[in-house]
Design a protein around this motif. Structure first.
Motif, PDB file in Angstrom:
ATOM      1  N   ASP A 289       5.505  -2.243   7.940  1.00  0.00           N
ATOM      2  CA  ASP A 289       4.299  -2.365   7.133  1.00  0.00           C
ATOM      3  C   ASP A 289       3.171  -2.830   8.062  1.00  0.00           C
ATOM      4  O   ASP A 289       3.218  -3.936   8.622  1.00  0.00           O
ATOM      5  CB  ASP A 289       4.550  -3.399   6.019  1.00  0.00           C
ATOM      6  CG  ASP A 289       3.333  -3.614   5.131  1.00  0.00           C
ATOM      7  OD1 ASP A 289       2.226  -3.180   5.497  1.00  0.00           O
ATOM      8  OD2 ASP A 289       3.499  -4.237   4.066  1.00  0.00           O
ATOM      9  N   ALA A 290       2.179  -1.995   8.214  1.00  0.00           N
ATOM     10  CA  ALA A 290       1.104  -2.300   9.173  1.00  0.00           C
ATOM     11  C   ALA A 290       0.388  -3.603   8.840  1.00  0.00           C
ATOM     12  O   ALA A 290      -0.114  -4.282   9.746  1.00  0.00           O
ATOM     13  CB  ALA A 290       0.105  -1.151   9.194  1.00  0.00           C
TER      14      ALA A 290
ATOM     15  N   GLY B  69      -0.305   4.475   9.604  1.00  0.00           N
ATOM     16  CA  GLY B  69       0.093   5.508   8.637  1.00  0.00           C
ATOM     17  C   GLY B  69      -0.003   6.899   9.219  1.00  0.00           C
ATOM     18  O   GLY B  69      -0.677   7.765   8.671  1.00  0.00           O
TER      19      GLY B  69
ATOM     20  N   GLU C 176       4.046   3.186  11.090  1.00  0.00           N
ATOM     21  CA  GLU C 176       4.322   3.979   9.887  1.00  0.00           C
ATOM     22  C   GLU C 176       5.566   3.394   9.221  1.00  0.00           C
ATOM     23  O   GLU C 176       6.498   2.987   9.907  1.00  0.00           O
ATOM     24  CB  GLU C 176       4.541   5.456  10.301  1.00  0.00           C
ATOM     25  CG  GLU C 176       5.052   6.386   9.233  1.00  0.00           C
ATOM     26  CD  GLU C 176       4.167   6.477   7.994  1.00  0.00           C
ATOM     27  OE1 GLU C 176       3.011   6.889   8.087  1.00  0.00           O
ATOM     28  OE2 GLU C 176       4.669   6.104   6.902  1.00  0.00           O
TER      29      GLU C 176
ATOM     30  N   THR D 109      -4.565  16.889  10.461  1.00  0.00           N
ATOM     31  CA  THR D 109      -3.298  16.258  10.051  1.00  0.00           C
ATOM     32  C   THR D 109      -2.692  17.052   8.888  1.00  0.00           C
ATOM     33  O   THR D 109      -3.352  17.884   8.272  1.00  0.00           O
ATOM     34  CB  THR D 109      -3.498  14.788   9.599  1.00  0.00           C
ATOM     35  OG1 THR D 109      -4.068  14.787   8.279  1.00  0.00           O
ATOM     36  CG2 THR D 109      -4.375  13.998  10.549  1.00  0.00           C
TER      37      THR D 109
ATOM     38  N   SER E 255       0.836  -1.206   0.000  1.00  0.00           N
ATOM     39  CA  SER E 255       0.000   0.000   0.000  1.00  0.00           C
ATOM     40  C   SER E 255       0.870   1.256   0.000  1.00  0.00           C
ATOM     41  O   SER E 255       0.369   2.358   0.154  1.00  0.00           O
ATOM     42  CB  SER E 255      -0.898   0.011   1.234  1.00  0.00           C
ATOM     43  OG  SER E 255      -0.107   0.019   2.406  1.00  0.00           O
TER      44      SER E 255
ATOM     45  N   PHE F  29      -5.901   7.884   9.156  1.00  0.00           N
ATOM     46  CA  PHE F  29      -6.258   9.209   8.658  1.00  0.00           C
ATOM     47  C   PHE F  29      -5.515   9.499   7.356  1.00  0.00           C
ATOM     48  O   PHE F  29      -4.301   9.460   7.292  1.00  0.00           O
ATOM     49  CB  PHE F  29      -5.928  10.270   9.713  1.00  0.00           C
ATOM     50  CG  PHE F  29      -6.699  10.085  11.001  1.00  0.00           C
ATOM     51  CD1 PHE F  29      -8.013   9.617  10.981  1.00  0.00           C
ATOM     52  CD2 PHE F  29      -6.125  10.366  12.232  1.00  0.00           C
ATOM     53  CE1 PHE F  29      -8.735   9.440  12.162  1.00  0.00           C
ATOM     54  CE2 PHE F  29      -6.827  10.195  13.414  1.00  0.00           C
ATOM     55  CZ  PHE F  29      -8.135   9.729  13.381  1.00  0.00           C
TER      56      PHE F  29
HETATM   57  C1  SAM Z   1      -1.145  10.201   2.725  1.00  0.00           C
HETATM   58  S1  SAM Z   1      -0.136   9.832   4.110  1.00  0.00           S
HETATM   59  C2  SAM Z   1      -1.091  10.447   5.489  1.00  0.00           C
HETATM   60  C3  SAM Z   1      -0.264  10.677   6.701  1.00  0.00           C
HETATM   61  C4  SAM Z   1      -1.012  11.217   7.916  1.00  0.00           C
HETATM   62  N1  SAM Z   1      -1.983  10.258   8.425  1.00  0.00           N
HETATM   63  C5  SAM Z   1      -1.664  12.514   7.609  1.00  0.00           C
HETATM   64  O1  SAM Z   1      -2.915  12.543   7.511  1.00  0.00           O
HETATM   65  O2  SAM Z   1      -0.975  13.535   7.454  1.00  0.00           O
HETATM   66  C6  SAM Z   1      -0.329   8.071   4.274  1.00  0.00           C
HETATM   67  C7  SAM Z   1       0.725   7.450   5.155  1.00  0.00           C
HETATM   68  O3  SAM Z   1       0.477   6.063   5.295  1.00  0.00           O
HETATM   69  C8  SAM Z   1       1.728   5.393   5.319  1.00  0.00           C
HETATM   70  N2  SAM Z   1       1.465   3.996   4.933  1.00  0.00           N
HETATM   71  C9  SAM Z   1       0.946   3.531   3.781  1.00  0.00           C
HETATM   72  N3  SAM Z   1       0.825   2.200   3.802  1.00  0.00           N
HETATM   73  C10 SAM Z   1       1.289   1.800   5.014  1.00  0.00           C
HETATM   74  C11 SAM Z   1       1.436   0.542   5.622  1.00  0.00           C
HETATM   75  N4  SAM Z   1       1.078  -0.593   4.990  1.00  0.00           N
HETATM   76  N5  SAM Z   1       1.951   0.482   6.857  1.00  0.00           N
HETATM   77  C12 SAM Z   1       2.324   1.612   7.527  1.00  0.00           C
HETATM   78  N6  SAM Z   1       2.206   2.842   6.985  1.00  0.00           N
HETATM   79  C13 SAM Z   1       1.694   2.932   5.745  1.00  0.00           C
HETATM   80  C14 SAM Z   1       2.570   6.140   4.323  1.00  0.00           C
HETATM   81  O4  SAM Z   1       3.956   5.947   4.537  1.00  0.00           O
HETATM   82  C15 SAM Z   1       2.145   7.571   4.584  1.00  0.00           C
HETATM   83  O5  SAM Z   1       2.952   8.211   5.543  1.00  0.00           O
END
Ligand code: SAM
Length: 239
Positions: free
Chosen positions: A119-120, A69, A92, A215, A20, A139
């Motif tokens: 990776d979550a 994330g 994250e 955020t 993702s 979020f």
């Molecule tokens: C669009 S950003 C939003 C960040 C924050 N929640 C905000 O609203 O400002 C999405 C975040 O999800 C993280 N992310 C995506 N897939 C992930 C996963 N499988 N495990 C952990 N983090 C993940 C990305 O690295 C990114 O920092």
């Protein structure tokens, strides 16, 4: 050990699962680097295969919230500082974001926050027990707007049960997004999940809760005049 940005191990891990995220190191400040070295021991939780237990992580049992994330972690740090009675676990993949949150956790002297750089999906699959969280919040997950990339979206019909089973009965699932197409897709997926109940009459979107801090990606969405959608569901009491 903190995972590196090196993605060369991709060949060794299951290629059957589409990620993702794209792991980009991005710019890391010296302070973030230092935080990863100096504060990891205090706030960090190793990824792997060890089943996590709230008592061992926090030294107490309390309401337990998972955020997936968290980006730069500002809103998660604010929540943890505002609610010292709640335990927060943040996951994250982006190391500079993790470094940023560790810095904030140290500055705010948080004792109710633990952080994973992983990776979550793997953490959900391997390390988190079922029926343990009072709330899971995600979020502004990456919207992957192109149709051919929709398969990368975190919320997929086949992944919902993994998330739902980590919630306690009556635990909350809270998402927010500024991508209308993703919002509608999530609403359909969650409304069609028998283990979930929409908290909103008519099965629609929820009003933005006051307690959700703004955020970074929400601010970006607002600058672009995007509509912000919140989705607030509960796990059924008995399924
Ligand atoms: C669009 S950003 C939003 C960040 C924050 N929640 C905000 O609203 O400002 C999405 C975040 O999800 C993280 N992310 C995506 N897939 C992930 C996963 N499988 N495990 C952990 N983090 C993940 C990305 O690295 C990114 O920092």
């Amino acid at each position: 050990m903190i995972p590196t940005s090196d993605d060369s191990n991709t060949n060794n891990i299951s290629l059957s699962r589409i990620r993702s995220f794209v792991r980009r190191e991005g710019r890391m400040t010296l302070a973030q680097q230092r935080a990863l070295t100096e504060y990891w021991e205090r706030f960090g939780v190793e990824s792997g295969t060890v089943l996590l237990d709230q008592e061992s992580l926090f030294g107490r049992r309390a309401t337990w919230v998972l955020e997936i994330g968290f980006g730069d972690g500002e809103s998660l740090a604010t929540m943890a500082a505002t609610h010292p009675d709640i335990n927060y676990l943040g996951i994250e993949v982006h190391r500079p974001g993790v470094g940023h949150l560790l810095l904030r956790a140290k500055e705010l002297q948080l004792t109710n926050l633990r952080v994973m750089c992983a990776d979550a999906i793997e953490v959900l699959e391997k390390q988190l027990p079922n029926n343990c969280f009072d709330r899971i919040q995600i979020f502004f997950p990456d919207p992957w707007p192109k149709i051919r990339h929709h398969k990368r979206r975190f919320i997929q019909p086949q992944r919902v049960s993994l998330l739902v089973h980590k919630l306690k009965p009556l635990g909350q699932l809270h998402l927010a997004t500024d991508c209308e197409n993703y919002a509608l897709s999530m609403l359909d997926i969650f409304n069609a999940t028998p283990e979930l109940v929409n908290t909103i009459a008519g099965n629609g979107f929820a009003p933005r809760p006051d307690w959700r801090p703004m955020t970074k990606f929400e601010q970006r969405g607002l600058r672009l005049n995007h509509i912000i959608r919140d989705l607030l569901f509960l796990r059924h009491a008995n399924c």
